[in-house]
Motif scaffolding. Structure first.
Motif, PDB file in Angstrom:
ATOM      1  N   ALA A  31     -20.517 -21.079  74.620  1.00  0.00           N
ATOM      2  CA  ALA A  31     -19.340 -21.025  75.488  1.00  0.00           C
ATOM      3  C   ALA A  31     -18.325 -22.117  75.172  1.00  0.00           C
ATOM      4  CB  ALA A  31     -19.775 -21.123  76.950  1.00  0.00           C
ATOM      5  N   GLY A  32     -18.800 -23.325  74.877  1.00  0.00           N
ATOM      6  CA  GLY A  32     -17.886 -24.420  74.575  1.00  0.00           C
ATOM      7  C   GLY A  32     -17.044 -24.147  73.349  1.00  0.00           C
TER       8      GLY A  32
ATOM      9  N   ARG B 170     -14.423 -21.442  74.148  1.00  0.00           N
ATOM     10  CA  ARG B 170     -13.252 -21.967  74.861  1.00  0.00           C
ATOM     11  C   ARG B 170     -12.352 -22.762  73.920  1.00  0.00           C
ATOM     12  NH1 ARG B 170     -17.126 -22.686  79.048  1.00  0.00           N
ATOM     13  NH2 ARG B 170     -17.541 -24.813  78.338  1.00  0.00           N
ATOM     14  N   TYR B 171     -12.962 -23.582  73.091  1.00  0.00           N
ATOM     15  CA  TYR B 171     -12.190 -24.396  72.138  1.00  0.00           C
ATOM     16  C   TYR B 171     -11.372 -23.507  71.202  1.00  0.00           C
ATOM     17  CZ  TYR B 171     -11.435 -27.737  68.276  1.00  0.00           C
ATOM     18  OH  TYR B 171     -10.886 -28.529  67.290  1.00  0.00           O
ATOM     19  N   SER B 172     -11.991 -22.460  70.703  1.00  0.00           N
ATOM     20  CA  SER B 172     -11.302 -21.553  69.786  1.00  0.00           C
ATOM     21  C   SER B 172     -10.177 -20.806  70.488  1.00  0.00           C
ATOM     22  CB  SER B 172     -12.302 -20.555  69.184  1.00  0.00           C
ATOM     23  OG  SER B 172     -13.304 -21.240  68.448  1.00  0.00           O
ATOM     24  N   THR B 173     -10.427 -20.358  71.721  1.00  0.00           N
ATOM     25  CA  THR B 173      -9.404 -19.643  72.476  1.00  0.00           C
ATOM     26  C   THR B 173      -8.201 -20.531  72.765  1.00  0.00           C
ATOM     27  OG1 THR B 173     -11.055 -18.214  73.531  1.00  0.00           O
ATOM     28  CG2 THR B 173      -8.910 -18.386  74.602  1.00  0.00           C
TER      29      THR B 173
ATOM     30  N   ILE C 204     -15.019 -26.308  63.131  1.00  0.00           N
ATOM     31  CA  ILE C 204     -15.947 -25.177  62.980  1.00  0.00           C
ATOM     32  C   ILE C 204     -16.681 -25.250  61.648  1.00  0.00           C
ATOM     33  CG2 ILE C 204     -14.610 -23.695  64.521  1.00  0.00           C
ATOM     34  CD1 ILE C 204     -13.759 -22.102  61.984  1.00  0.00           C
ATOM     35  N   CYS C 205     -16.000 -25.760  60.615  1.00  0.00           N
ATOM     36  CA  CYS C 205     -16.681 -25.909  59.316  1.00  0.00           C
ATOM     37  C   CYS C 205     -17.793 -26.940  59.415  1.00  0.00           C
ATOM     38  CB  CYS C 205     -15.680 -26.296  58.229  1.00  0.00           C
ATOM     39  SG  CYS C 205     -14.619 -24.941  57.694  1.00  0.00           S
ATOM     40  N   ALA C 206     -17.531 -28.041  60.126  1.00  0.00           N
ATOM     41  CA  ALA C 206     -18.564 -29.066  60.310  1.00  0.00           C
ATOM     42  C   ALA C 206     -19.733 -28.493  61.134  1.00  0.00           C
ATOM     43  CB  ALA C 206     -17.975 -30.282  61.021  1.00  0.00           C
ATOM     44  N   HIS C 207     -19.402 -27.712  62.139  1.00  0.00           N
ATOM     45  CA  HIS C 207     -20.432 -27.112  62.995  1.00  0.00           C
ATOM     46  C   HIS C 207     -21.339 -26.179  62.205  1.00  0.00           C
ATOM     47  CE1 HIS C 207     -22.364 -25.187  66.359  1.00  0.00           C
ATOM     48  NE2 HIS C 207     -21.778 -24.023  66.115  1.00  0.00           N
ATOM     49  N   HIS C 208     -20.728 -25.284  61.430  1.00  0.00           N
ATOM     50  CA  HIS C 208     -21.543 -24.319  60.686  1.00  0.00           C
ATOM     51  C   HIS C 208     -22.217 -24.967  59.471  1.00  0.00           C
ATOM     52  CE1 HIS C 208     -20.581 -20.809  63.085  1.00  0.00           C
ATOM     53  NE2 HIS C 208     -19.339 -21.279  63.163  1.00  0.00           N
TER      54      HIS C 208
ATOM     55  N   GLY D  28      -7.648 -15.606  63.780  1.00  0.00           N
ATOM     56  CA  GLY D  28      -8.953 -16.140  63.415  1.00  0.00           C
ATOM     57  C   GLY D  28      -9.576 -16.942  64.549  1.00  0.00           C
ATOM     58  N   CYS D  29      -8.760 -17.730  65.237  1.00  0.00           N
ATOM     59  CA  CYS D  29      -9.260 -18.489  66.389  1.00  0.00           C
ATOM     60  C   CYS D  29      -9.821 -17.556  67.453  1.00  0.00           C
ATOM     61  CB  CYS D  29      -8.127 -19.324  66.994  1.00  0.00           C
ATOM     62  SG  CYS D  29      -7.605 -20.755  66.031  1.00  0.00           S
ATOM     63  N   LEU D  30      -9.087 -16.483  67.735  1.00  0.00           N
ATOM     64  CA  LEU D  30      -9.501 -15.565  68.795  1.00  0.00           C
ATOM     65  C   LEU D  30     -10.733 -14.750  68.399  1.00  0.00           C
ATOM     66  CD1 LEU D  30      -5.983 -14.376  70.012  1.00  0.00           C
ATOM     67  CD2 LEU D  30      -7.392 -16.271  70.861  1.00  0.00           C
ATOM     68  N   VAL D  31     -10.818 -14.382  67.133  1.00  0.00           N
ATOM     69  CA  VAL D  31     -12.007 -13.647  66.671  1.00  0.00           C
ATOM     70  C   VAL D  31     -13.227 -14.561  66.692  1.00  0.00           C
ATOM     71  CG1 VAL D  31     -13.067 -12.484  64.695  1.00  0.00           C
ATOM     72  CG2 VAL D  31     -10.703 -11.993  65.297  1.00  0.00           C
ATOM     73  N   MET D  32     -13.048 -15.806  66.290  1.00  0.00           N
ATOM     74  CA  MET D  32     -14.172 -16.746  66.354  1.00  0.00           C
ATOM     75  C   MET D  32     -14.579 -17.009  67.796  1.00  0.00           C
ATOM     76  SD  MET D  32     -15.529 -17.514  63.506  1.00  0.00           S
ATOM     77  CE  MET D  32     -16.548 -18.894  64.040  1.00  0.00           C
ATOM     78  N   ALA D  33     -13.608 -17.004  68.705  1.00  0.00           N
ATOM     79  CA  ALA D  33     -13.939 -17.164  70.126  1.00  0.00           C
ATOM     80  C   ALA D  33     -14.856 -16.027  70.580  1.00  0.00           C
ATOM     81  CB  ALA D  33     -12.664 -17.185  70.965  1.00  0.00           C
ATOM     82  N   ALA D  34     -14.533 -14.800  70.150  1.00  0.00           N
ATOM     83  CA  ALA D  34     -15.381 -13.652  70.489  1.00  0.00           C
ATOM     84  C   ALA D  34     -16.770 -13.801  69.869  1.00  0.00           C
ATOM     85  CB  ALA D  34     -14.713 -12.361  70.014  1.00  0.00           C
ATOM     86  N   HIS D  35     -16.798 -14.306  68.645  1.00  0.00           N
ATOM     87  CA  HIS D  35     -18.090 -14.523  67.982  1.00  0.00           C
ATOM     88  C   HIS D  35     -18.936 -15.521  68.770  1.00  0.00           C
ATOM     89  CE1 HIS D  35     -21.088 -15.494  64.913  1.00  0.00           C
ATOM     90  NE2 HIS D  35     -20.769 -16.771  65.097  1.00  0.00           N
ATOM     91  N   TYR D  36     -18.313 -16.623  69.152  1.00  0.00           N
ATOM     92  CA  TYR D  36     -19.067 -17.658  69.872  1.00  0.00           C
ATOM     93  C   TYR D  36     -19.536 -17.157  71.244  1.00  0.00           C
ATOM     94  CZ  TYR D  36     -17.663 -21.084  66.355  1.00  0.00           C
ATOM     95  OH  TYR D  36     -17.480 -21.783  65.177  1.00  0.00           O
ATOM     96  N   ARG D  37     -18.695 -16.365  71.918  1.00  0.00           N
ATOM     97  CA  ARG D  37     -19.134 -15.809  73.195  1.00  0.00           C
ATOM     98  C   ARG D  37     -20.345 -14.903  73.011  1.00  0.00           C
ATOM     99  NH1 ARG D  37     -13.525 -15.583  74.293  1.00  0.00           N
ATOM    100  NH2 ARG D  37     -13.388 -13.453  73.469  1.00  0.00           N
TER     101      ARG D  37
END
Length: 220
Positions: free
Chosen positions: A165-166, A169-172, A212-216, A151-160
């Motif tokens: 970018a920040g 990187r955090y998710s990755t 990420i929940c707070a962000h969204h 999930g972290c890596l998929v969200m990293a792809a989503h954010y990219r």
């Protein structure tokens, strides 16, 4: 239909989404507080030698079992909220993987870890027998932690893909560190350094979910 009624109808989906994401914001701090509270008060428990799962054993073990159940339900709610709040790359799989983490927590409650390494009090220090329920707990952890890492890596792809970018990187970094800690726990045979590192990774994972929940929630 009055203007007030129209407003309520239009805002209800947003309120529901924000409420679901709030569940993810609360899950980690609540789980961590209950875990560390028990770690500090349970006789014979050593946070450098015993993973949190062992707390489900013994008389007060129901507390950790309930902790798993509550955290699992809140994580699944957060997954639903995430699905409602993101679009584009990863919008299907990221929530599913976070939901898998929640399912893993629920399964961990159903299949408690076996006593080990002198806990609960009275267990031989070299006790390492694996029962059917212990094997079930291992499967539960594999499902849950694999879901969180992926999930972290998929969200990293989503954010990219959305130019964040920040957050990418955090998710990755979170996914990679959690994978390293989980792999170390599996290979470390109960060594204090691997158990401590995994405990830190658990906090990092929960912190990422909350972030990420707070962000969204803020951008929804």
């Amino acid at each position: 239909m009055t203007t007030t009624s129209v407003s309520v109808v239009r805002t209800t989906p947003r309120v529901i989404t924000r409420t679901l994401l709030t569940a993810g914001l609360v899950a980690g701090p609540l789980y961590t507080a209950v875990w560390l509270g028990q770690a500090a008060t349970r006789e014979g428990f050593d946070i450098t030698r015993h993973p949190a799962s062992l707390l489900a054993n013994g008389g007060p073990g129901w507390i950790q079992t309930v902790n798993f159940v509550v955290a699992g339900i809140l994580s699944i709610a957060a997954a639903v909220g995430l699905r409602r709040s993101i679009a584009g790359r990863g919008s299907r799989w990221a929530p599913r993987l976070l939901g898998a983490y929640g399912v893993g927590l629920l399964l961990a409650a159903i299949f408690p870890a076996d006593p080990a390494s002198g806990f609960p009090a009275g267990t031989p220090a070299d006790y390492a027998e694996i029962s059917a329920r212990g094997m079930g707990h291992f499967v539960a952890g594999t499902i849950g932690f694999t879901g969180l890492i992926a999930g972290c890596l998929v969200m990293a792809a989503h954010y990219r893909s959305t130019g964040q970018a920040g957050w990418a990187r955090y998710s990755t970094v979170t996914g990679v560190l959690f994978f390293g800690a989980f792999a170390g726990l599996m290979a470390g045979a109960g060594k204090p350094v691997t158990i401590t590192a995994f405990g830190v990774a658990i906090v990092l994972g929960w912190s990422w979910i909350a972030a990420i929940c707070a962000h969204h929630r803020q951008t929804n």
